[in-house]
Design an enzyme around this catalytic site. Structure first.
Site, mmCIF file in Angstrom:
data_model
loop_
_atom_site.group_PDB
_atom_site.id
_atom_site.type_symbol
_atom_site.label_atom_id
_atom_site.label_comp_id
_atom_site.label_asym_id
_atom_site.label_seq_id
_atom_site.Cartn_x
_atom_site.Cartn_y
_atom_site.Cartn_z
ATOM 1 N N ARG A 111 52.834 30.141 43.217
ATOM 2 C CA ARG A 111 53.641 29.008 43.669
ATOM 3 C C ARG A 111 54.995 29.405 44.230
ATOM 4 O O ARG A 111 55.381 28.971 45.325
ATOM 5 C CB ARG A 111 53.826 28.008 42.525
ATOM 6 N N ASP A 152 49.636 25.061 38.670
ATOM 7 C CA ASP A 152 49.361 26.484 38.871
ATOM 8 C C ASP A 152 47.927 26.620 39.386
ATOM 9 O O ASP A 152 46.979 26.273 38.670
ATOM 10 C CB ASP A 152 49.532 27.240 37.557
ATOM 11 N N CYS A 210 58.344 30.405 39.378
ATOM 12 C CA CYS A 210 57.152 29.987 38.646
ATOM 13 C C CYS A 210 56.925 31.016 37.540
ATOM 14 O O CYS A 210 57.812 31.831 37.268
ATOM 15 C CB CYS A 210 55.938 29.830 39.569
#
Length: 161
Positions: free
Chosen positions: A15, A128, A9
């Site tokens: 994440r 996100d 990420c």
């Protein structure tokens, strides 16, 4: 044949370390620790050395995931070291493709959304949660649990072949 999976990420604090933690647990539960290795990284290195975001760690621990990974930026050698590089969204997918040292390396890059089942079939990325509240972290964990389970099934089928 050992399989190495890298989750990516932006900052490697929400994440991708969550996906790494979920996949580690799934791999351990399946007794495949010696066959499948998992790691995570970010396309941005500003959080290097940091633990995952405290909000993600709190949400994950409630589900039995222990996120101890220290953030790191993806390196060129990761493209050679890993068999599968899983981007959480299109921005990171595109960044990974630009960073890849070869066409062969680009072929290792995929999107997490490719592993979503019916529950998230309409989603094209993992959002996100950094700027969201508690619900955002929970939603991301739900999505990653489904995606990681499906990814593990695919990897298992490759190992058997």
């Amino acid at each position: 044949m050992k399989q190495r999976i890298l989750f990516v990420c932006l900052g490697n604090i929400c994440r991708s370390p969550a996906a790494e933690g979920i996949m580690r647990r799934l791999v351990a539960d399946a007794g495949l620790e010696g066959v499948i290795e998992v790691d995570s990284a970010g396309t941005y290195g500003g959080h290097a050395g940091e633990l995952p975001d405290a909000r993600m760690r709190r949400a994950a621990v409630k589900r039995g995931y222990d996120l101890r990974h220290r953030s790191r930026r993806i390196a060129e050698e990761d493209f050679a070291a890993f068999d599968c590089i899983v981007a959480m969204d299109d921005t990171n997918y595109e960044a990974l493709c630009r960073m890849a040292p070869s066409r062969e390396a680009i072929g290792k890059v995929c999107r997490m959304a490719e592993f979503f089942g019916p529950a998230y079939a309409d989603r094209t990325y993992v959002p996100d949660p950094y700027y969201e509240g508690h619900e955002g972290f929970e939603r991301v964990l739900d999505m990653l649990q489904e995606g990681c389970a499906n990814l593990l099934a695919e990897v298992r089928s490759r190992i058997r072949s």
